[in-house]
Design a protein around this motif. Sequence first.
Motif, PDB file in Angstrom:
ATOM      1  N   GLY A   1       0.808  -1.210   0.000  1.00 35.39           N
ATOM      2  CA  GLY A   1       0.000   0.000   0.000  1.00 35.39           C
ATOM      3  C   GLY A   1       0.839   1.256   0.000  1.00 35.39           C
TER       4      GLY A   1
ATOM      5  N   SER B   1      -4.685  -7.073  -0.643  1.00 34.98           N
ATOM      6  CA  SER B   1      -5.136  -7.307   0.733  1.00 34.98           C
ATOM      7  C   SER B   1      -6.027  -8.546   0.875  1.00 34.98           C
TER       8      SER B   1
ATOM      9  N   TRP C   1      -4.728  -2.286  -1.849  1.00 34.11           N
ATOM     10  CA  TRP C   1      -6.097  -2.777  -1.778  1.00 34.11           C
ATOM     11  C   TRP C   1      -6.270  -4.057  -2.585  1.00 34.11           C
TER      12      TRP C   1
END
Length: 390
Positions: free
Chosen positions: A322, A333, A330
């Motif tokens: 990130g 993740s 994102w």
Amino acid sequence: MVSRCFKSLLVAAFSLCCLLFSNISRAQEKPIPGGEAGKKEAPKLDPAKIILEHVADAHEFHFFTLSKKPVSIPLPVILYSADKGWSVFMASRFEHGEATYNGYRLLEENFIEEQKLDPKVFKAGKIYAADASGNPDAAVKVYDFSLGRNAVQVLISVLLLIWIMGKVAGKYAKGQGVKTAPSGFQNAVEPVITFVRDEVGKSNLGDRYEKYMPFLLTVFFFILINNLIGLVPGTANVTGNIAFTAVLGIISFVVILFSTNKHYWGHIINPPVPMGVKPIMIPVEIMGIFTKPFALIIRLFANMVSGHIIILSFICLIFIFGAMNTGLGWGTSPFFILLSIFIYLIEILVAFIQAFIFANLTAVFIGQAFEGSHDHGDHADGHHDDAVMV
């Protein structure tokens, strides 16, 4: 039904991971020098620092951070110094290292970096005497008798072990499980006790297993309880602490030594090998006495700390990516969260496996201490029992 239970377990594990690592995403914002007003810059993520803080001891049980306010359970601080005498108070008085109390200060890593203190002299997580300005004074000797989260969790585990086994033993004393079918939690504990008796005690110790079953069962359940509690977010990873596993290893070492006989020591001092090889084998055999408890200590420590480190590493990778690119963070993740959940579920299995391995290896080493014994109870046909020779 199985699918529904598995989904529920995944949801629970995901929630635990989110709670456990929610404080990782929190960062103190700093204005960019010369930059536009309102723009903030977060400090760089230090994965090694986060991992070490997680596995280290502390003066509180920290669960998560909500609106920049840590949610934790402070523990008692017990200090003694020649100047102030005894001081007893709760760790919350330090306000997570931000304040001094009664002339003492709990050092945090951020404070050491900000004040540019010598890390070789001042250690994070340690309590020092503080001067009038709040700076730590290493020259003043402070004796710390505080109960850290490792010590408190060990006490909790002991009480849980006594309570669980006391309840089960009470039912057997009343005849439940002997004259009638076992019920309640007794149903869950009895198969485990039987498994340890048959697969650990009898298979490795032969006819002598009953003498060692109280010790082996205590070791097994004590390690298991600590392993499982260590998986709860905010608790201490006690079995991932080398001091804890060292004490267990030393206890097993003492039991092994007291189980030896003259035949065992005869094989060490005068191994049955050609004379020319004896000078080499004798030091090896003597070293083998100490490698057995060392193997117990390192195996349990390494396996229990590695799982926590792997989970933390996956979570940290989200914030590392990130920092490189918001979309990349994102995007990756979900993948890293799923990996963390998978490792978390594996750790539940490892908690049982490592408790079994420690108890089983202890029984194996005790059985080896019987080597060469010719007691009548151990040999029906004059030969050494194969179960003892494992």
